[in-house]
Scaffold this motif. Structure first.
Motif, PDB file in Angstrom:
ATOM      1  N   LEU A  28     -14.035  -1.032   3.790  1.00 11.53           N
ATOM      2  CA  LEU A  28     -12.788  -1.776   3.711  1.00 11.53           C
ATOM      3  C   LEU A  28     -12.653  -2.596   4.852  1.00 11.53           C
ATOM      4  N   THR A  64      -9.338  -7.711  -2.094  1.00 14.56           N
ATOM      5  CA  THR A  64      -9.397  -6.291  -2.196  1.00 14.56           C
ATOM      6  C   THR A  64      -8.122  -5.625  -2.199  1.00 14.56           C
ATOM      7  N   LEU A  65      -7.183  -5.858  -1.163  1.00 15.19           N
ATOM      8  CA  LEU A  65      -6.025  -5.442  -1.019  1.00 15.19           C
ATOM      9  C   LEU A  65      -4.957  -5.991  -2.426  1.00 15.19           C
ATOM     10  N   ARG A  66      -5.200  -7.170  -2.816  1.00 16.15           N
ATOM     11  CA  ARG A  66      -4.300  -7.584  -4.078  1.00 16.15           C
ATOM     12  C   ARG A  66      -4.730  -6.730  -5.227  1.00 16.15           C
ATOM     13  N   MET A  71      -5.001  -3.586  -5.118  1.00 11.65           N
ATOM     14  CA  MET A  71      -4.419  -2.209  -4.984  1.00 11.65           C
ATOM     15  C   MET A  71      -2.871  -2.302  -5.318  1.00 11.65           C
ATOM     16  N   GLY A  72      -2.467  -0.998  -5.220  1.00 10.78           N
ATOM     17  CA  GLY A  72      -0.803  -0.891  -5.530  1.00 10.78           C
ATOM     18  C   GLY A  72      -0.342  -1.171  -4.171  1.00 10.78           C
ATOM     19  N   GLU A  87      -0.133   1.844  -1.679  1.00 12.70           N
ATOM     20  CA  GLU A  87      -1.383   1.780  -0.912  1.00 12.70           C
ATOM     21  C   GLU A  87      -1.712   0.777   0.030  1.00 12.70           C
ATOM     22  N   VAL A  88      -1.417  -0.248  -0.188  1.00 14.10           N
ATOM     23  CA  VAL A  88      -1.346  -1.303   0.865  1.00 14.10           C
ATOM     24  C   VAL A  88      -0.540  -1.069   2.304  1.00 14.10           C
TER      25      VAL A  88
END
Length: 267
Positions: free
Chosen positions: A9, A20-22, A24-25, A28-29
């Protein structure tokens, strides 16, 4: 036995990392931003339109406090748990923040709030929910603008305990759910709060009503009478302090509208 493949990552290009981060919740970010500076830079542009609140619920039955990202209207996403007995976090084991292992204290609470505001630039008002048993668990330096006091199964809430707690943080909104024991003083700090909501307000006297200097007042289960409301309305109308915008009063008996508005041209 085959090894579990690892996803690189932090070695992704910035554009790929952002995408990728978008996916995720938010929780988590947010946690990733605590540990990795590269994620912090990217995360600030991921949630530009959201406006969550830094909401901490100190009402857990197992002596556990939970930090949530509260998204309007009522979506709470858990981020971190704190155990008051062991004073250890439950979501950040073996991790370090800014080179130090997380500890439940004022210093790291400030770090959490700072990172939260960076990830969510349009952050709502910091919000805590407490019971009389957990008021002392809230760090005194924590920025708190909304206070919600909930019922404890262990003992009755005293009015003086609420007043002492509120004096520390000077919030813009206070919502007291359980019944309080004891009268409010004429100069109680609750009467100067901008927004005051009390579910069981039988202790809220006529003088308290007249002394309230905030903008929004909600009283439920009140013993105020139509005469009290009439006197309050007359006093407010004659006075020069017009900060008060909204008043909701709910009693156990029906109020007499004609008596309250007698002498006013309200038609």
């Amino acid at each position: 036995m085959l090894s579990t493949p690892q996803f690189p990552l932090l070695r992704l290009p910035l554009v790929a990392l952002r995408h990728t981060l978008r996916m995720m919740g938010p929780s988590e970010v947010f946690l990733l931003t605590l540990f990795f500076k590269r994620v912090r830079v990217v995360a600030q542009s991921i949630f530009p339109r959201t406006k969550p609140s830094f909401y901490v619920d100190y009402c857990g039955e197992q002596k556990v406090g939970v930090l949530y990202a509260r998204f309007p209207p009522k979506l709470n996403i858990p981020i971190l748990k704190i155990n008051f007995r062991t004073k250890k976090e439950e979501f950040l084991k073996k991790w370090k923040i800014d080179g130090e292992k997380f500890r439940y204290n004022t210093k790291f609470w400030k770090i959490l709030q700072t990172h939260f505001s960076r990830v969510f630039p349009k952050t709502g008002a910091p919000h805590v929910a407490v019971t009389v048993d957990t008021m002392s668990k809230v760090p005194k330096s924590e920025k708190v603008e909304l206070i919600e006091v909930k019922e404890s199964k262990n003992r009755i809430l005293k009015t003086s305990e609420v007043e002492k707690f509120v004096e520390i943080y000077n919030p813009i909104l206070i919502y007291v759910h359980p019944q309080m024991e004891g009268e409010l003083s004429d100069k109680s700090c609750l009467l100067t709060c901008e927004n005051l909501l009390i579910s069981y307000s039988r202790h809220f006297s006529r003088q308290n009503f007249l002394n309230f200097s905030g903008k929004y007042l909600l009283l439920q289960n009140t013993i105020l009478t139509s005469e009290d409301l009439k006197i309050f309305l007359e006093t407010w109308h004659k006075g020069t302090d017009r900060h008060l915008k909204v008043v909701y009063v709910f009693g156990n008996t029906n109020f007499e509208k004609e008596k309250i508005l007698e002498g006013f041209d309200w038609k």
